[in-house]
Design a protein around this motif. Sequence first.
Motif, PDB file in Angstrom:
ATOM      1  N   GLU A 131     -10.879  37.666  74.878  1.00 30.76           N
ATOM      2  CA  GLU A 131      -9.866  36.579  75.612  1.00 30.76           C
ATOM      3  C   GLU A 131     -10.907  36.197  76.503  1.00 30.76           C
ATOM      4  OE1 GLU A 131      -6.243  36.589  78.581  1.00 30.76           O
ATOM      5  OE2 GLU A 131      -6.707  38.361  77.593  1.00 30.76           O
ATOM      6  N   LYS A 132     -11.783  36.861  77.160  1.00 28.39           N
ATOM      7  CA  LYS A 132     -12.735  36.267  78.257  1.00 28.39           C
ATOM      8  C   LYS A 132     -13.815  35.573  77.871  1.00 28.39           C
ATOM      9  CE  LYS A 132     -15.887  38.306  81.791  1.00 28.39           C
ATOM     10  NZ  LYS A 132     -16.620  39.511  82.388  1.00 28.39           N
ATOM     11  N   ILE A 133     -14.194  35.821  76.517  1.00 33.29           N
ATOM     12  CA  ILE A 133     -15.252  34.828  75.849  1.00 33.29           C
ATOM     13  C   ILE A 133     -14.654  33.590  75.517  1.00 33.29           C
ATOM     14  CG2 ILE A 133     -16.652  34.516  73.844  1.00 33.29           C
ATOM     15  CD1 ILE A 133     -17.338  37.756  73.974  1.00 33.29           C
ATOM     16  N   THR A 134     -13.705  33.364  74.871  1.00 30.24           N
ATOM     17  CA  THR A 134     -12.651  32.300  74.311  1.00 30.24           C
ATOM     18  C   THR A 134     -12.140  31.481  75.252  1.00 30.24           C
ATOM     19  OG1 THR A 134     -10.771  33.479  74.140  1.00 30.24           O
ATOM     20  CG2 THR A 134     -12.476  33.345  72.104  1.00 30.24           C
ATOM     21  N   LYS A 135     -11.933  32.097  76.619  1.00 33.37           N
ATOM     22  CA  LYS A 135     -11.399  31.521  77.756  1.00 33.37           C
ATOM     23  C   LYS A 135     -12.446  30.815  78.228  1.00 33.37           C
ATOM     24  CE  LYS A 135      -8.898  31.863  82.005  1.00 33.37           C
ATOM     25  NZ  LYS A 135      -8.381  32.862  82.997  1.00 33.37           N
ATOM     26  N   SER A 136     -13.636  31.524  78.653  1.00 33.85           N
ATOM     27  CA  SER A 136     -14.694  30.917  79.191  1.00 33.85           C
ATOM     28  C   SER A 136     -15.644  29.723  78.550  1.00 33.85           C
ATOM     29  CB  SER A 136     -15.940  31.823  79.615  1.00 33.85           C
ATOM     30  OG  SER A 136     -17.089  31.313  79.963  1.00 33.85           O
ATOM     31  N   TYR A 137     -15.429  29.831  77.126  1.00 33.69           N
ATOM     32  CA  TYR A 137     -15.969  28.945  76.242  1.00 33.69           C
ATOM     33  C   TYR A 137     -15.330  27.585  76.399  1.00 33.69           C
ATOM     34  CZ  TYR A 137     -17.925  26.606  72.064  1.00 33.69           C
ATOM     35  OH  TYR A 137     -18.721  25.629  71.518  1.00 33.69           O
ATOM     36  N   PHE A 138     -14.007  27.573  76.186  1.00 30.46           N
ATOM     37  CA  PHE A 138     -12.983  26.236  76.259  1.00 30.46           C
ATOM     38  C   PHE A 138     -13.271  25.815  77.641  1.00 30.46           C
ATOM     39  CE2 PHE A 138     -11.339  28.186  72.259  1.00 30.46           C
ATOM     40  CZ  PHE A 138     -11.783  26.899  71.593  1.00 30.46           C
ATOM     41  N   GLU A 139     -13.272  26.590  78.678  1.00 32.39           N
ATOM     42  CA  GLU A 139     -13.093  26.161  80.163  1.00 32.39           C
ATOM     43  C   GLU A 139     -14.477  25.347  80.311  1.00 32.39           C
ATOM     44  OE1 GLU A 139     -12.561  29.329  82.953  1.00 32.39           O
ATOM     45  OE2 GLU A 139     -10.410  29.482  82.720  1.00 32.39           O
ATOM     46  N   LYS A 140     -15.467  25.977  79.888  1.00 36.99           N
ATOM     47  CA  LYS A 140     -16.558  25.206  79.967  1.00 36.99           C
ATOM     48  C   LYS A 140     -16.667  23.868  79.218  1.00 36.99           C
ATOM     49  CE  LYS A 140     -18.830  28.404  82.798  1.00 36.99           C
ATOM     50  NZ  LYS A 140     -19.738  29.135  82.367  1.00 36.99           N
ATOM     51  N   LEU A 141     -16.142  23.848  78.024  1.00 35.35           N
ATOM     52  CA  LEU A 141     -16.082  22.629  77.458  1.00 35.35           C
ATOM     53  C   LEU A 141     -15.536  21.354  78.203  1.00 35.35           C
ATOM     54  CD1 LEU A 141     -16.096  23.539  73.446  1.00 35.35           C
ATOM     55  CD2 LEU A 141     -18.161  22.885  75.103  1.00 35.35           C
ATOM     56  N   ALA A 142     -14.214  22.038  78.471  1.00 35.29           N
ATOM     57  CA  ALA A 142     -13.216  21.148  79.106  1.00 35.29           C
ATOM     58  C   ALA A 142     -13.661  20.808  80.714  1.00 35.29           C
ATOM     59  CB  ALA A 142     -12.086  21.993  79.123  1.00 35.29           C
ATOM     60  N   MET A 143     -14.551  21.845  81.217  1.00 36.49           N
ATOM     61  CA  MET A 143     -14.991  21.285  82.381  1.00 36.49           C
ATOM     62  C   MET A 143     -16.203  20.258  82.237  1.00 36.49           C
ATOM     63  SD  MET A 143     -14.908  21.941  85.712  1.00 36.49           S
ATOM     64  CE  MET A 143     -15.881  21.416  86.938  1.00 36.49           C
ATOM     65  N   LYS A 144     -16.950  20.530  81.466  1.00 39.22           N
ATOM     66  CA  LYS A 144     -18.186  19.461  81.006  1.00 39.22           C
ATOM     67  C   LYS A 144     -17.317  17.959  80.568  1.00 39.22           C
ATOM     68  CE  LYS A 144     -19.392  18.500  76.893  1.00 39.22           C
ATOM     69  NZ  LYS A 144     -19.850  18.683  75.614  1.00 39.22           N
ATOM     70  N   ASP A 145     -16.149  18.142  79.936  1.00 38.34           N
ATOM     71  CA  ASP A 145     -15.822  16.607  79.815  1.00 38.34           C
ATOM     72  C   ASP A 145     -15.111  16.312  81.099  1.00 38.34           C
ATOM     73  OD1 ASP A 145     -16.409  16.954  77.284  1.00 38.34           O
ATOM     74  OD2 ASP A 145     -14.416  17.765  76.452  1.00 38.34           O
ATOM     75  N   LEU A 146     -14.556  16.822  81.939  1.00 38.53           N
ATOM     76  CA  LEU A 146     -13.940  16.456  83.214  1.00 38.53           C
ATOM     77  C   LEU A 146     -15.037  16.005  84.287  1.00 38.53           C
ATOM     78  CD1 LEU A 146     -11.579  16.273  85.028  1.00 38.53           C
ATOM     79  CD2 LEU A 146     -11.985  18.670  85.867  1.00 38.53           C
ATOM     80  N   VAL A 147     -16.347  16.604  84.183  1.00 39.02           N
ATOM     81  CA  VAL A 147     -17.182  16.365  85.264  1.00 39.02           C
ATOM     82  C   VAL A 147     -18.059  14.935  84.657  1.00 39.02           C
ATOM     83  CG1 VAL A 147     -19.714  16.839  85.696  1.00 39.02           C
ATOM     84  CG2 VAL A 147     -17.699  18.646  85.885  1.00 39.02           C
ATOM     85  N   ILE A 148     -17.958  14.701  83.517  1.00 42.48           N
ATOM     86  CA  ILE A 148     -18.592  13.572  82.941  1.00 42.48           C
ATOM     87  C   ILE A 148     -17.449  12.315  83.306  1.00 42.48           C
ATOM     88  CG2 ILE A 148     -19.152  12.209  80.702  1.00 42.48           C
ATOM     89  CD1 ILE A 148     -20.381  14.984  79.708  1.00 42.48           C
ATOM     90  N   PHE A 149     -16.132  12.614  83.025  1.00 41.15           N
ATOM     91  CA  PHE A 149     -15.444  11.884  83.258  1.00 41.15           C
ATOM     92  C   PHE A 149     -15.154  11.340  84.745  1.00 41.15           C
ATOM     93  CE2 PHE A 149     -10.797  11.006  84.749  1.00 41.15           C
ATOM     94  CZ  PHE A 149     -10.475  10.207  83.988  1.00 41.15           C
ATOM     95  N   LEU A 150     -15.191  12.211  85.603  1.00 33.72           N
ATOM     96  CA  LEU A 150     -15.148  11.759  87.120  1.00 33.72           C
ATOM     97  C   LEU A 150     -16.353  11.381  87.608  1.00 33.72           C
ATOM     98  CD1 LEU A 150     -13.228  15.232  88.281  1.00 33.72           C
ATOM     99  CD2 LEU A 150     -12.357  12.902  88.066  1.00 33.72           C
ATOM    100  N   GLN A 151     -17.415  11.667  86.790  1.00 32.28           N
ATOM    101  CA  GLN A 151     -18.972  11.116  87.520  1.00 32.28           C
ATOM    102  C   GLN A 151     -18.895   9.911  87.654  1.00 32.28           C
ATOM    103  OE1 GLN A 151     -21.989  12.548  84.824  1.00 32.28           O
ATOM    104  NE2 GLN A 151     -23.564  12.565  86.624  1.00 32.28           N
ATOM    105  N   LYS A 152     -18.215   8.975  86.877  1.00 28.39           N
ATOM    106  CA  LYS A 152     -18.304   7.472  86.869  1.00 28.39           C
ATOM    107  C   LYS A 152     -17.390   6.888  88.098  1.00 28.39           C
ATOM    108  CE  LYS A 152     -14.732   7.249  83.308  1.00 28.39           C
ATOM    109  NZ  LYS A 152     -14.494   6.862  81.868  1.00 28.39           N
ATOM    110  N   PHE A 153     -16.583   7.967  88.442  1.00 29.11           N
ATOM    111  CA  PHE A 153     -15.767   7.629  89.798  1.00 29.11           C
ATOM    112  C   PHE A 153     -16.386   8.261  91.146  1.00 29.11           C
ATOM    113  CE2 PHE A 153     -12.488   7.987  86.249  1.00 29.11           C
ATOM    114  CZ  PHE A 153     -12.346   6.783  85.994  1.00 29.11           C
TER     115      PHE A 153
END
Length: 735
Positions: A131-153
């Motif tokens: 559970e710890k591994i999968t939660k971290s993996y998906f959080e990091k992927l989602a976080m990466k997309d969010l950071v890239i999305f917010l970077q342009k703002f």
Amino acid sequence: MSLEIKGTVEDIIFKNEDNGFCVAIIDHKNEMLFIKGIIPIIEEGQMMSFTGKYVNDSKYGEQFNVESSQILLPTDKDGIELFLASGFIDGIGPAFAEKIVNKFGKDSLDIIQYNSDKLLEIEGIGEKKLEKITKSYFEKLAMKDLVIFLQKFGVSTTFANRIYSIYEGNAISYINQNPYRLADDIKGIGFVIADSIAKKMGVEKDSPFRIASGIKHILNEIQNEGHTFLDKDELIINTKRLLFVEPELIENELSELIIKRSLVLQMIDDKEAIYLPYLAEAEEYVANKLTTLNDTFYRFPIDIEKELKSINKVLGIELHELQEKAVKEALTNGVLVITGGPGTGKTTIINSIIKMFGNNDYKVLLAAPTGRAAKRMTETTGKEAKTIHRLLEYSKGSGDYLVFNKNSENPLVCDVVIIDETSMVDITLMKNLLSALTEGTRLVLVGDADQLPSVGPGNVLRDIIESQIINTVILNKIFRQSEKSLIVTNAHKINNGEAIEFNIENKDFFFIKRKRHEDILSEIETLCKTRLKKFYDFNPLEDIQILTPMKNNLLGTRAINKIMQEALNPKSMMKKEKEFGEFVFRVGDKVMQIKNNYDIKWRKNSGKDGTGIFNGDMGIIYGMDVVEKELLICFDQEKNVRYKFNSLNELIHSYAITVHKSQGNEFPVVVMPMSWLPNMLKNRKILYTAITRAKKLVVLVGEEKYLNSMINNEKNLIRNCGLKNRLIKRNSLKI
């Protein structure tokens, strides 16, 4: 023309977590290459692509200036193992990375993402670790997309982390639906940032989302001036000025917010008062609870007169008639306010009350709004006093919001609570304090109502007194031991609008006449650096405090601090220093904390450990650890803190501080410039507060006409507050 390069991150030399600026070394085509720029997500061992340009740096040679970046997931076995071993995914280190790749080969990342249950086949991975591994993996992927999305703002990595912690995987969707919700939900993101994001997203200026957020922004901003509400018409005018939209649209949206109970409309003194809900609720709660506590009359179990005589003998004092009245009222009433200026005997009364209750086995708790005020209360009573926050056992809840663990469900266990410096308590802190008191607990509120009110919203002490609902003892006699002090007598003269006395031999109040700003500054510098030490043996750093009403201007804190730093702690090869924005923090500097930091750890010289350095706490930088990137600061002459370089935005120099920041503190010597001030700062309450911070000496430097203009201006800053109105109304409803 921008180029794209790829490489593995070998070393991160510097990373600013707030804005994402990074300096790192990557392995690019088997050569080490320096890269720098805004790189929101980067970790050692990652494969990444970078878009930007090569530049030649005179110091570091060829570098690559990064314009944008992206994490690359590896496809070969060796690359996947290195990626998993990098620590990017919580729960997977080098050992598990090797086991996973040996088992699943090139399919390892697909297994984690799409068929993670198969990881249970790896020895050492159970349900919890999976559970710890999968939660971290998906959080990091989602976080990466969010950071890239917010970077342009232009949104920093720090804010991206906060946004993700609230919205998780729905963050991008939520922001696209309504970017203004960021201002409501995310601590630190206000209307201005949300409006900037919305504008870049193409949101129209008359969008209902924008108007609603603008209205709430105005109501949040007025708290900086101490208001708890704003008149409806004034709110509409201010919102129009902010948004440049028609008043009809604002009024329509305001009505919607009231209907949805996102805002509260109440009549206060014939005004249509618009509140943020939590402030209306806080005022109502405080009014109800104070009235409830106040309704109880107590019969003290022994002969009060006899007990008073005994205490007078033990303490070696003789209470004045007003002081005796205050003690008796504390014994027989549920709530009591004791107010008076310096030298009127408030400390003597507190000690008598403590002694009286203590002699009869009542449990008494002492508290004050600030650490320094609590420390002074401890020193004058000989009993432990805590900050109100510590008394209520504060902690940080989700989203970094403050939680008080002492509350209505887990109340304080005591008979009496005495609060000193109550003028500094705002409406929300008072609400939290009262919620931790059970019916039957006596409350004694002590303070000087003529000082500046709290920094936060409300005018609690003044409203309680003016309501005439709560029992109040007003101390107006200056006692003999204080009559020799011009600080004390002048404080009372200022309150009465009378001319003050100064420059009397062997007294403690002086005025040095200077006209030009440059001459005033020069005189203050000489006083602090040499004259006060030479004639009175005052320590320039520990004993002398410069106070001024302003931050800016030639005689504001910023200008004076720069001059005094060079005068008292000049640059030296023997002193380490750290540049941070407009400040240079140097070993030996006097500094002040300007934000509450509930997590930072400290250790006293006695070995006692604790946490928390708070807004207004002052200290001296006594060392610097360049390797660990930390300042070493001693706060309040006893709390030693290791202070990270990336937290230096919480510090300012404090050779000079504003009068507002001085509240709750006392200093042996106060030095204050007397020159032109804007009307809002040119009043007797600011002058009164400043000089009553001094224990031994006051020196004013400047022109008498500005001193007189402050004394003659009795106009207090008007605060929109409803507590007085609610107390009167609540009392009128009693049967």
